[in-house]
Design an enzyme around this catalytic site. Structure first.
Site, PDB file in Angstrom:
ATOM      1  N   ASP A  62      22.780 -18.809  -7.676  1.00  0.00           N
ATOM      2  CA  ASP A  62      23.367 -19.413  -6.488  1.00  0.00           C
ATOM      3  C   ASP A  62      22.247 -19.780  -5.514  1.00  0.00           C
ATOM      4  O   ASP A  62      21.090 -19.419  -5.729  1.00  0.00           O
ATOM      5  CB  ASP A  62      24.372 -18.458  -5.815  1.00  0.00           C
ATOM      6  CG  ASP A  62      23.800 -17.060  -5.658  1.00  0.00           C
ATOM      7  OD1 ASP A  62      22.596 -16.920  -5.344  1.00  0.00           O
ATOM      8  OD2 ASP A  62      24.561 -16.082  -5.838  1.00  0.00           O
ATOM      9  N   ASP A  64      20.965 -19.670  -1.535  1.00  0.00           N
ATOM     10  CA  ASP A  64      21.156 -19.106  -0.198  1.00  0.00           C
ATOM     11  C   ASP A  64      20.335 -19.917   0.787  1.00  0.00           C
ATOM     12  O   ASP A  64      19.218 -20.334   0.492  1.00  0.00           O
ATOM     13  CB  ASP A  64      20.681 -17.645  -0.181  1.00  0.00           C
ATOM     14  CG  ASP A  64      21.444 -16.793  -1.194  1.00  0.00           C
ATOM     15  OD1 ASP A  64      22.688 -16.771  -1.127  1.00  0.00           O
ATOM     16  OD2 ASP A  64      20.799 -16.188  -2.069  1.00  0.00           O
ATOM     17  N   ASP A 140      13.826  -7.922   1.141  1.00  0.00           N
ATOM     18  CA  ASP A 140      13.406  -6.773   0.332  1.00  0.00           C
ATOM     19  C   ASP A 140      12.072  -6.983  -0.397  1.00  0.00           C
ATOM     20  O   ASP A 140      11.072  -6.353  -0.078  1.00  0.00           O
ATOM     21  CB  ASP A 140      14.530  -6.306  -0.608  1.00  0.00           C
ATOM     22  CG  ASP A 140      15.182  -7.420  -1.417  1.00  0.00           C
ATOM     23  OD1 ASP A 140      14.718  -8.576  -1.334  1.00  0.00           O
ATOM     24  OD2 ASP A 140      16.146  -7.130  -2.147  1.00  0.00           O
TER      25      ASP A 140
HETATM   26  P1  ATP Z   1      20.452 -13.214  -7.316  1.00  0.00           P
HETATM   27  O1  ATP Z   1      21.315 -14.104  -6.460  1.00  0.00           O
HETATM   28  O2  ATP Z   1      19.778 -13.868  -8.443  1.00  0.00           O
HETATM   29  O3  ATP Z   1      21.142 -11.961  -7.682  1.00  0.00           O
HETATM   30  P2  ATP Z   1      18.962 -12.945  -4.876  1.00  0.00           P
HETATM   31  O4  ATP Z   1      17.549 -12.543  -4.644  1.00  0.00           O
HETATM   32  O5  ATP Z   1      19.360 -14.301  -4.413  1.00  0.00           O
HETATM   33  O6  ATP Z   1      19.228 -12.720  -6.401  1.00  0.00           O
HETATM   34  P3  ATP Z   1      21.063 -11.990  -3.205  1.00  0.00           P
HETATM   35  O7  ATP Z   1      21.778 -10.702  -3.267  1.00  0.00           O
HETATM   36  O8  ATP Z   1      21.778 -13.251  -3.454  1.00  0.00           O
HETATM   37  O9  ATP Z   1      19.844 -11.844  -4.201  1.00  0.00           O
HETATM   38  O10 ATP Z   1      20.353 -12.031  -1.780  1.00  0.00           O
HETATM   39  C1  ATP Z   1      19.706 -13.191  -1.272  1.00  0.00           C
HETATM   40  C2  ATP Z   1      18.447 -12.802  -0.532  1.00  0.00           C
HETATM   41  O11 ATP Z   1      18.780 -11.965   0.582  1.00  0.00           O
HETATM   42  C3  ATP Z   1      17.462 -11.980  -1.342  1.00  0.00           C
HETATM   43  O12 ATP Z   1      16.630 -12.799  -2.118  1.00  0.00           O
HETATM   44  C4  ATP Z   1      16.706 -11.244  -0.270  1.00  0.00           C
HETATM   45  O13 ATP Z   1      15.770 -12.081   0.354  1.00  0.00           O
HETATM   46  C5  ATP Z   1      17.805 -10.965   0.748  1.00  0.00           C
HETATM   47  N1  ATP Z   1      18.439  -9.652   0.492  1.00  0.00           N
HETATM   48  C6  ATP Z   1      19.545  -9.400  -0.228  1.00  0.00           C
HETATM   49  N2  ATP Z   1      19.854  -8.113  -0.264  1.00  0.00           N
HETATM   50  C7  ATP Z   1      18.914  -7.498   0.479  1.00  0.00           C
HETATM   51  C8  ATP Z   1      18.671  -6.153   0.840  1.00  0.00           C
HETATM   52  N3  ATP Z   1      19.476  -5.175   0.408  1.00  0.00           N
HETATM   53  N4  ATP Z   1      17.608  -5.900   1.631  1.00  0.00           N
HETATM   54  C9  ATP Z   1      16.799  -6.884   2.064  1.00  0.00           C
HETATM   55  N5  ATP Z   1      16.973  -8.167   1.743  1.00  0.00           N
HETATM   56  C10 ATP Z   1      18.003  -8.485   0.972  1.00  0.00           C
HETATM   57 MG    MG Z   2      21.306 -15.164  -4.428  1.00  0.00          MG
END
Ligand code: ATP
Ligand code: MG
Length: 429
Positions: A62, A64, A140
């Site tokens: 996805d 963001d 993170d």
């Molecule tokens: P994917 O969507 O592939 O699972 P993602 O890295 O995009 O991985 P998401 O959960 O969609 O993960 O979160 C989007 C972004 O928000 C992350 O890349 C990170 O920068 C931030 N983020 C998400 N969860 C946390 C957290 N628990 N602590 C700090 N930052 C976070």
């Molecule tokens: Mg994501």
């Protein structure tokens, strides 16, 4: 400064012609959001997994978006949007089945008087807006803190994420222990990204998991459910399970299984878990549906089976024993991970259906096909047969039996039929 490579202590800017991200690989919906925000005078960037995955040549799950517009401002710009979230307020913008998540730049928890922490240092609420740099360092992992700026298509790196992409490692921004204390779920995210991306967990981020695993106990069970299912439905469940054991985290997820594993587990039940996870990975990777009910049925089966055997040695009476034990085992499990009822029920039905696969005579097999849980229970039984926990011959019998049936039986859960009235059996007939 735009369009030139800039190196400073804090920021590296990679201009559009020096990185591999092209607008062609970004979804139309995400581009729409980015452009509209930008045209309305806001800063708008793609961030997180979308940027990371594109740099690695992976198709993002996805996209963001991060912006300096407040949630209310974003909401006002898009009719198809709504504000969600408590801990963080975010805006979801919907385009058909596609949802773009838009977050306002926020400051790092520690620096903000408005951040609420619990006694373990866990962040409860964190809605302090900040600038893009603050937004970057409260994320993170460094590789999750890269921004693709729609204003000039440059890539912004505030935390050294590009180096870590090259090194293929997951490094937390800041002190590892503190970052896990703020949000223990980051430990599970470390394992998830390590398996998904085939990255190493950088040494201090890895060792802090060993010291802070117990903090997972304070994460709300509903959030645990989401994260655990993301782990087991990642298409890499076999590796995830190995890592959970390696990092001693299993005891905070499925304590009963962890205890069983410590207690000299039998080889074929271990093989069963492995084989079931292989099966789940194969299904996920070929786009077939999977269910959390099946995962929990698998993970708790050794425990359920052991306890059921303890209270009942007669195989004929195994069903009520499995029903009873299933209930107790599940009751304990949901204190750690809140499993929605339909899934916990499915797991219990899978367990209590297993003894019925011993019966191939009479109407019983036909009736089994009508159980809503039949397909999952059959897969479960078949995996047991593969590892020697169930007679091979019977496993094959059920496979053939199914193959002879109308395809509608297996494609969709069978509709519930009117209970069949049984004709009284006359002696001698
Ligand atoms: P994917 O969507 O592939 O699972 P993602 O890295 O995009 O991985 P998401 O959960 O969609 O993960 O979160 C989007 C972004 O928000 C992350 O890349 C990170 O920068 C931030 N983020 C998400 N969860 C946390 C957290 N628990 N602590 C700090 N930052 C976070
Ligand atoms: Mg994501």
């Amino acid at each position: 400064m735009k369009n030139e490579e800039v190196f400073s202590d804090k920021l590296t800017v990679i201009p559009r012609n020096r990185h591999s991200i092209s607008r062609k690989s970004i979804s139309d919906s995400a581009l729409k959001v980015l452009y509209r925000l930008s045209k309305s005078g806001h800063r708008a960037c793609l961030v997180g997994g979308g940027v990371r995955d594109l740099l690695l040549g992976i198709h993002p799950k996805d996209f963001d978006v991060a912006t300096d517009a407040t949630p209310e401002e974003v909401r006002a710009l898009f009719k198809n949007s709504r504000i969600i979230g408590r801990r963080f307020r975010l805006v979801h913008i919907r385009f058909g089945r596609d949802i773009i998540e838009v977050a306002t730049f926020r400051a790092h928890a520690e620096d903000s008087p408005k951040t609420e922490l619990d006694s373990n240092g866990r962040i409860l609420r964190d809605n302090t807006f900040g600038d893009i740099e603050e937004d970057a360092i409260r994320r993170d992992f460094t590789v999750n803190a890269l921004y693709y700026d729609i204003a000039d298509y440059s890539l912004l790196d505030y935390a050294g994420g590009l180096d870590d992409i090259d090194r293929r490692q997951l490094r937390l921004i800041g002190d590892a222990a503190t970052r896990y204390q703020e949000d223990p779920v980051r430990m599970l995210r470390a394992l998830r990204f390590a398996t998904k991306l085939d990255f190493d967990i950088e040494a201090s981020a890895a060792s802090a998991i060993h010291d802070n695993g117990h903090l997972l106990a304070v994460v709300p069970p509903a959030r645990m459910f989401d994260e655990v299912i993301k782990l087991f439905h990642s298409g890499r469940a076999v590796r995830v399970f190995a890592l959970l054991r390696e990092f001693s985290l299993l005891k905070y997820l499925v304590p009963a299984l962890d205890e069983w594993l410590r207690d000299d587990p039998s080889e074929n039940l271990l093989d069963f878990i492995d084989q079931a996870l292989v099966n789940t990975d194969t299904r996920v990777n070929s786009g077939k549906p999977v269910s959390p009910g099946f995962i929990f049925a698998v993970l708790l089966w050794p425990v359920v089976l052991q306890q059921a055997n303890q209270i009942q040695s007669d195989r004929q009476r195994m069903i009520p024993a499995l029903v009873q034990v299933g209930e107790t085992v599940m009751k304990r499990q949901v204190r750690h991970i809140s499993i929605p009822r339909r899934f916990s029920q499915m797991a219990r039905d899978i367990w209590s259906t297993q003894p019925r696969f011993h019966r191939t005579q009479g109407k019983q097999p036909q009736r089994m096909l009508e159980f809503p849980v039949f397909r999952a229970a059959y897969d479960f039984m078949y995996i047991q047969a593969m590892v020697g926990l169930f007679p091979h011959k019977l496993g094959r019998w059920w496979t053939d039996f199914q193959a002879d049936q109308e395809p509608s039986h297996t494609a969709e859960p069978a509709k519930r039929k009117r209970p069949r009235r049984r004709r009284p059996r006359r002696d001698g007939n």
